[in-house]
Design an enzyme around this catalytic site. Structure first.
Site, mmCIF file in Angstrom:
data_model
loop_
_atom_site.group_PDB
_atom_site.id
_atom_site.type_symbol
_atom_site.label_atom_id
_atom_site.label_comp_id
_atom_site.label_asym_id
_atom_site.label_seq_id
_atom_site.Cartn_x
_atom_site.Cartn_y
_atom_site.Cartn_z
ATOM 1 C CG HIS A 191 21.516 -14.426 55.601
ATOM 2 N ND1 HIS A 191 22.158 -15.314 55.965
ATOM 3 C CD2 HIS A 191 20.659 -13.548 56.462
ATOM 4 C CE1 HIS A 191 22.755 -14.753 57.088
ATOM 5 N NE2 HIS A 191 21.966 -13.597 57.646
ATOM 6 C CD GLU A 192 18.153 -10.758 56.859
ATOM 7 O OE1 GLU A 192 17.829 -11.085 57.595
ATOM 8 O OE2 GLU A 192 18.997 -10.263 56.731
ATOM 9 C CG HIS B 53 17.928 -14.615 60.696
ATOM 10 N ND1 HIS B 53 18.943 -14.877 61.255
ATOM 11 C CD2 HIS B 53 18.904 -13.550 60.008
ATOM 12 C CE1 HIS B 53 19.568 -14.669 60.474
ATOM 13 N NE2 HIS B 53 20.435 -14.308 60.093
#
Length: 439
Positions: free
Chosen positions: A21-22, A25
């Protein structure tokens, strides 16, 4: 030992999901020139970290989330031009602005996140949730295409001795109950039904539809028994059975009672097997899972209240309600210890993969809630900023200043407290009133 392995698999699945998920980003942020000073999985004390280039990568003690620190998330005071807010809240907002501004190195203001265009901000902030959706899609595809989903086959698992009324709670045969047509015709468990009423049968749904549409006249039934075709004659009994919806589920009326209708009945039950699905079936399954999760999120306040009543009172825990990381790990342990049921190790793998996929769908939906500090809050801020710029351009006005997201700092901190409270409640409920495989 098996229980511990299941818990370990789920913990690793959670950590990998958070880490990716990170990454969702971080990668576009770096691609757009934003300096990423930290990439961390977990919260709390740092267990391990290493600096590569201008980014510190690390693992923290509490595996309940993660973050990437994008330099310049909040525009500095001179960039927004808004009058200062007085009092305690004003100091909180000012501290947030100044803390963000201090991270910007001299001469690198152009690399601050707030400098990005609206489309680039959206790509960065949606990158995390989209990564979770991609993980879920990959896992569900692996399950559906590689292994298959449990479903009924045309091989007979059970043959009813009699026809019990659909409204009767008892499953025992009574003196007045008629013999089931399949039993009367000589159908046996293990038979594979290949044709019914002169038409070939390729699936249980196809067979069930044909049986329910019967008019009660005798029809030929061809089964494969010990590798040889056997032709039998069955006379379906027209009886009241539960009505089915488009998905094959029983229809329940407004009064909570089953809706019945007169249909043909044989009295055979199918064997459950793993049925592989085409890749084209995955989008519909994924979409339905997303919609179902959205419905849960929309009713989250009510569901959290139900969890509290179950944790601190005598109300039963809703097996379809929210569950925390502890609860998910506990269910994973039970799956591993259960042995996979009918499908053994394959069943265990399928269930664990589906659990991780469901977790990622939940992360996708939850992070899109338009509230800071969630990704959806930053998406909403970027859309507001973009809308103002578009209106100004159409009206021939000067370019508006960046959206002053720092003004939302008090609300952000309040929501952090709320989310921490929800997390603590779920952990407590998962310990004292856990959701188990048995419901």
């Amino acid at each position: 030992m098996a229980y511990a392995v299941g818990v370990l698999v789920m913990v690793v699945g959670v950590l990998v999901s958070i880490a990716l998920h990170e990454v969702g980003h971080m990668v576009p942020a770096k691609r757009f020139g934003v300096r990423v000073s930290q990439y961390m999985v977990g919260f709390g004390p740092t267990l391990w970290s290493r600096t590569r280039g201008e980014t510190e990568y690390g693992l923290k003690a509490i595996p309940l989330g993660g973050y990437v620190r994008l330099v310049g998330m909040y525009p500095p005071p001179d960039a927004v031009g808004n009058p200062p807010v007085r009092g305690y809240l004003g100091r909180m907002i000012q501290d947030a602005r100044e803390s963000s501004a201090r991270e910007i190195r001299p001469g690198e203001d152009h690399r601050a996140f707030y400098r990005l265009s609206t489309p680039k901000k959206l790509v960065v902030m949606l990158g995390g949730p989209v990564m979770n959706l991609v993980i879920a899609a990959v896992l569900l595809t692996s399950v559906m295409v590689g292994f298959g989903l449990p479903g009924p086959s045309t091989t007979v698992d059970s043959v009813s001795d009699c026809v019990v009324p659909a409204t009767d709670d008892s499953t025992e045969c009574g003196p007045g109950d008629p013999v089931a047509p399949a039993a009367a015709a000589g159908v046996e468990p293990g038979d594979t039904i290949v044709a019914y009423a002169g038409a070939d049968v390729s699936s249980w749904d196809e067979l069930q539809t044909a049986i329910r549409a019967s008019d009660g006249d005798p029809v030929p039934l061809v089964v494969e028994r010990d590798g040889e075709p056997v032709t039998l004659t069955v006379t379906p009994l027209i009886t009241e059975r539960p009505a089915l919806d488009d998905l094959g589920a029983p229809v329940v009326g407004d009064d909570g009672e089953l809706v019945t209708e007169p249909v043909g009945f044989l009295g055979v039950g199918p064997t459950t097997v793993l049925v592989r699905e085409p890749v084209t079936a995955m989008p519909a399954v994924l979409g339905d899972a997303v919609v179902q999760t959205m419905r849960v999120v929309v009713t989250l306040p009510t569901r959290i209240a139900d969890v509290a009543q179950a944790a601190f009172g005598s109300a039963p825990r809703d097996p379809e309600g929210p569950i925390g990381v502890v609860g998910i790990s506990r269910v994973a342990g039970e799956v591993a210890a259960d042995g996979g049921g009918t499908f053994g190790l394959t069943g265990q793998v399928l269930t664990l993969l589906t659990l991780v996929a469901s977790l990622n769908i939940a992360l996708f939906v939850f992070n899109l809630i338009p509230i800071l500090p969630l990704d959806g809050g930053h998406v909403a801020g970027a859309l507001w900023e973009g809308a103002k710029r578009q209106v100004a351009r159409m009206r021939g006005l000067p370019r508006p200043r960046p959206a002053d997201i720092a003004r939302m700092t008090p609300l952000t901190l309040a929501m952090v407290v709320v989310f921490l409270g929800m997390g603590a409640l779920l952990v407590y409920a998962d310990l004292v009133r856990p959701v188990t495989l048995g419901g």
